[in-house]
Each structure stands twice: as structure tokens, then as C-alpha cells.
Design a protein around this motif. Structure first.
Motif, short mmCIF file in Angstrom:
data_model
loop_
_atom_site.label_atom_id
_atom_site.label_comp_id
_atom_site.label_asym_id
_atom_site.label_seq_id
_atom_site.Cartn_x
_atom_site.Cartn_y
_atom_site.Cartn_z
N ILE A 19 0.98 -1.23 -0.02
CA ILE A 19 -0.12 -0.09 -0.06
C ILE A 19 0.85 1.17 -0.05
N TRP A 20 1.01 1.64 -0.99
CA TRP A 20 1.86 3.03 -1.21
C TRP A 20 1.18 4.31 -0.90
N GLN A 21 1.92 5.08 -0.13
CA GLN A 21 1.59 6.66 -0.29
C GLN A 21 1.81 7.14 -1.59
N LYS A 22 0.91 7.99 -2.09
CA LYS A 22 1.03 8.59 -3.54
C LYS A 22 2.10 9.78 -3.43
N MET A 23 2.25 10.22 -2.19
CA MET A 23 3.33 11.23 -2.14
C MET A 23 4.76 11.01 -1.97
N SER A 24 5.67 11.44 -2.64
CA SER A 24 7.05 11.23 -2.58
C SER A 24 7.50 12.07 -1.71
N PHE A 25 8.47 11.81 -0.75
CA PHE A 25 8.87 12.69 0.40
C PHE A 25 10.17 12.70 0.16
N ARG A 26 10.91 13.98 0.24
CA ARG A 26 12.43 14.36 0.34
C ARG A 26 12.77 14.41 1.50
N GLY A 27 14.08 13.87 2.07
CA GLY A 27 14.67 13.98 3.30
C GLY A 27 15.25 15.27 3.25
N PRO A 28 15.82 15.34 4.87
CA PRO A 28 15.61 14.42 5.88
C PRO A 28 14.07 14.37 6.36
N ILE A 29 13.68 13.14 6.58
CA ILE A 29 12.31 12.86 6.99
C ILE A 29 12.45 11.91 8.17
N MET A 30 11.23 11.90 9.01
CA MET A 30 10.71 11.08 10.13
C MET A 30 9.62 10.48 9.57
N ILE A 31 9.19 9.07 9.87
CA ILE A 31 7.94 8.49 9.47
C ILE A 31 7.45 7.64 10.72
N GLU A 32 6.25 8.03 11.12
CA GLU A 32 5.60 7.37 12.21
C GLU A 32 4.11 6.67 12.11
N TYR A 33 3.89 5.71 12.60
CA TYR A 33 2.53 5.20 12.49
C TYR A 33 2.34 3.88 13.52
N PHE A 44 21.68 2.28 10.55
CA PHE A 44 22.45 1.94 9.61
C PHE A 44 23.06 3.27 8.76
N PHE A 45 24.39 3.19 8.53
CA PHE A 45 24.92 4.55 8.02
C PHE A 45 25.08 4.32 6.58
N ASP A 46 24.25 5.03 5.70
CA ASP A 46 24.41 4.64 4.09
C ASP A 46 25.39 5.54 3.26
N LYS A 47 26.48 5.25 3.03
CA LYS A 47 27.53 6.26 2.36
C LYS A 47 26.99 6.72 0.97
N ASN A 48 25.98 6.04 0.33
CA ASN A 48 25.14 6.63 -0.83
C ASN A 48 23.76 6.74 -0.50
N PRO A 49 23.13 7.62 0.50
CA PRO A 49 21.69 7.43 0.92
C PRO A 49 20.66 7.96 -0.31
N TYR A 50 19.59 7.18 -0.08
CA TYR A 50 18.50 7.49 -0.68
C TYR A 50 17.92 8.63 -0.28
N GLN A 51 17.79 9.83 -0.92
CA GLN A 51 17.27 11.31 -0.58
C GLN A 51 15.79 11.36 -0.80
N SER A 52 15.18 10.51 -1.57
CA SER A 52 13.93 10.94 -1.78
C SER A 52 13.21 9.76 -2.24
N GLY A 53 11.52 9.38 -2.21
CA GLY A 53 10.93 8.29 -2.67
C GLY A 53 9.45 8.22 -1.99
N HIS A 54 9.08 6.95 -2.31
CA HIS A 54 7.75 6.72 -1.64
C HIS A 54 7.79 5.68 -0.47
N PHE A 55 6.77 6.01 0.40
CA PHE A 55 6.65 4.89 1.38
C PHE A 55 5.52 3.90 1.28
N GLY A 56 5.65 2.54 1.57
CA GLY A 56 4.73 1.86 1.31
C GLY A 56 4.68 0.77 2.47
N PHE A 57 3.39 0.37 2.92
CA PHE A 57 3.09 -0.61 3.84
C PHE A 57 3.38 -2.11 3.07
N ARG A 58 3.95 -3.08 3.55
CA ARG A 58 4.16 -4.06 2.97
C ARG A 58 3.89 -5.55 3.83
#
Length: 253
Positions: free
Chosen positions: A85-99, A218-232
Motif C-alpha cells: 500500500i503505497w503513499q502516493k506522495m513522494s517525500f524528500r529527506g531528511p524525514i521521519m515517518i511514524e505510525y 545503519f549509515f549509508d555512504k550513498n543514501p537514498y534522498q527521496s521516494g515513496h513509502f509503502g506498507f508491505r
């Protein structure tokens, strides 16, 4: 008293009151988040869904016979063979997601305590501007997501025996580091227990919390900066509520 002056003063006072109410409202939406010993951030709410109305903000990809619906003021997932179940909005970081989420075991046909999973910062490298271009092709089948670029957390997979964090690279590879393959019971699922999930993506810092317990750092040297969230999930029955996304900005300690 001059009537014009009185009205002017009254307008000024009302304007100050409205501004004060607005500022208080903004303050309530912003709070400080401790990320690690050297970093704190201001968190400002940018999206909120309490699942009281509809699923217009979400895109469901699900295998046959499953169901995703709003029920009793929550998102309720009853799945058979796999769904996202994808959130239709794409979010650009830095972000925090809660649910908030509960994996249900009340004797129902899909009440299998397993697979409290999610994707975040997801894009489709073949369609970088539209992750939903291949939505029907994916159709909720888990292996069809291998070519996406994203972060993945799978809690209580394999019939609640494993919890795993992965960084999908977008070409079918889903590396699993040994330190991100958990079998400790504390990292698995308890049926009918309320969980508060918190995910942080702050530049290269990727964290996953459950009930304030840090499960992934986790520290990502090449982090993903934006994209969609999805429940799976797959073959599972669960509810989700109070989905929130915050924009993060660093603050001085």
C-alpha cells in the motif's frame, strides 16, 4: 472615543490573537528529535493520515483475494498472497515517518502473525518520475519489487522467525548484511500488541524504531534522498493508524 480608532485597535488586537494561535499551532506540530549523541533535529509535521475517511492518498497493489479498507477509523489489511500500500506522495529527506500498527491474531483465516514490513525512499529506476507506471505489473507479488531502489524492513518474516533490513539497489540485488539478519525473539512479533513504528532517514543515517527501541541503525555512504513509502505484508491481518511524516532539520546541541 474615535470610532475609527477603536475599530483599528480592535482589528490590531484580533490580528495579534490570530497570529498567536497560528504560532502555537505551528509549535505543536514541531518538536525536537534525538537521533544520536551528536545530532538532534527539529521535526515539523508535513503529512498526516488518521485513516478516518478514504484511501485516496494511497495506491494499493495486491494479489487476488486480499482486501485493504478503512474500518473503524483505521487502515485494515487482510492479505492472502501479498500486497503493498503505497503513499502516493513522494517525500524528500531528511524525514521521519511514524505510525501505529497491530498484527492481529483472533482466529481468522489470515490471522498469521508474520510480516510487519515496509518500504521507504522507494523509486523505480526505469520510471524515476512515476513509481506507479508498473503498478499493475507488480500487482503485489513480492519478487516483482526486487528492481526498485529502496530501503526495506521485514519484521517477523518466515512465520515470525526472522527480522531483516535490506537496501535494495535497483537492479534486482537485495544485499543482506549479517548484522541486519535478526532471529532474537525481542526482534520478532507479539500478536495483538500495539507497536509504534518510527523511521528516520537523515542524510546517511537510517534508523528503524519499534516502541522506542532502536532495531536498525545503519549509515549509508550513498543514501537514498527521496521516494515513496509503502506498507508491505503477505498472508497477514493487521491494522495501521496515525500515519505521520515529518521534515527534519538539524539543530545545534
Amino acid at each position: 472615543m474615535n470610532i475609527q480608532k477603536f475599530n483599528s485597535n480592535r482589528f490590531y488586537i484580533l490580528s495579534l490573537l490570530c497570529l498567536s494561535v497560528f504560532m502555537l499551532s505551528c509549535e505543536k506540530k514541531a518538536h525536537t528529535v534525538h537521533i544520536n549523541d551528536s545530532l538532534t533535529a527539529k521535526a515539523t509535521l508535513i503529512y498526516n493520515d488518521a485513516f478516518e475517511n478514504d484511501l485516496d492518498d494511497w495506491k494499493v497493489e495486491q494479489m487476488p483475494e486480499g482486501k485493504v479498507e478503512i474500518k473503524d477509523g483505521k487502515l485494515e489489511i487482510t492479505d492472502v498472497a501479498g500486497c503493498t500500500i503505497w503513499q502516493k506522495m513522494s517525500f524528500r529527506g531528511p524525514i521521519m515517518i511514524e505510525y501505529d500498527v497491530v498484527v492481529i491474531d483472533n482466529g481468522g483465516p489470515q490471522d498469521r502473525v508474520s510480516d510487519l514490513n515496509c518500504f521507504w525512499m522507494a523509486i523505480d529506476p526505469e520510471n524515476s518520475n512515476n513509481i506507479f507506471e508498473n503498478s499493475e505489473k507488480r500487482g503485489g507479488k513480492f519478487s516483482n519489487y526486487d528492481t526498485l531502489r529502496l530501503y526495506y524492513m521485514g519484521v517477523g518474516g518466515h512465520y515470525n522467525t526472522k527480522t531483516r533490513f535490506r537496501r535494495y539497489v535497483g537492479d534486482g540485488n537485495r544485499p543482506l548484511l549479517p548484522e541486519h539478519d535478526y532471529t532474537d525473539p525481542d526482534f520478532l512479533l507479539t500478536p495483538n500488541k500495539p507497536y509504534k513504528i518510527k523511521i528516520i532517514a537523515f542524510d546517511g543515517i537510517i534508523q528503524y524504531y519499534r516502541n522506542d527501541i532502536l532495531m536498525v541503525d545503519f549509515f549509508d555512504k550513498n543514501p537514498y534522498q527521496s521516494g515513496h513509502f509503502g506498507f508491505r505484508t503477505v498472508n497477514n491481518h493487521m491494522t495501521v493508524d496515525n500515519f505521520k511524516v515529518y521534515q527534519l532539520s538539524a539543530t545545534k546541541k
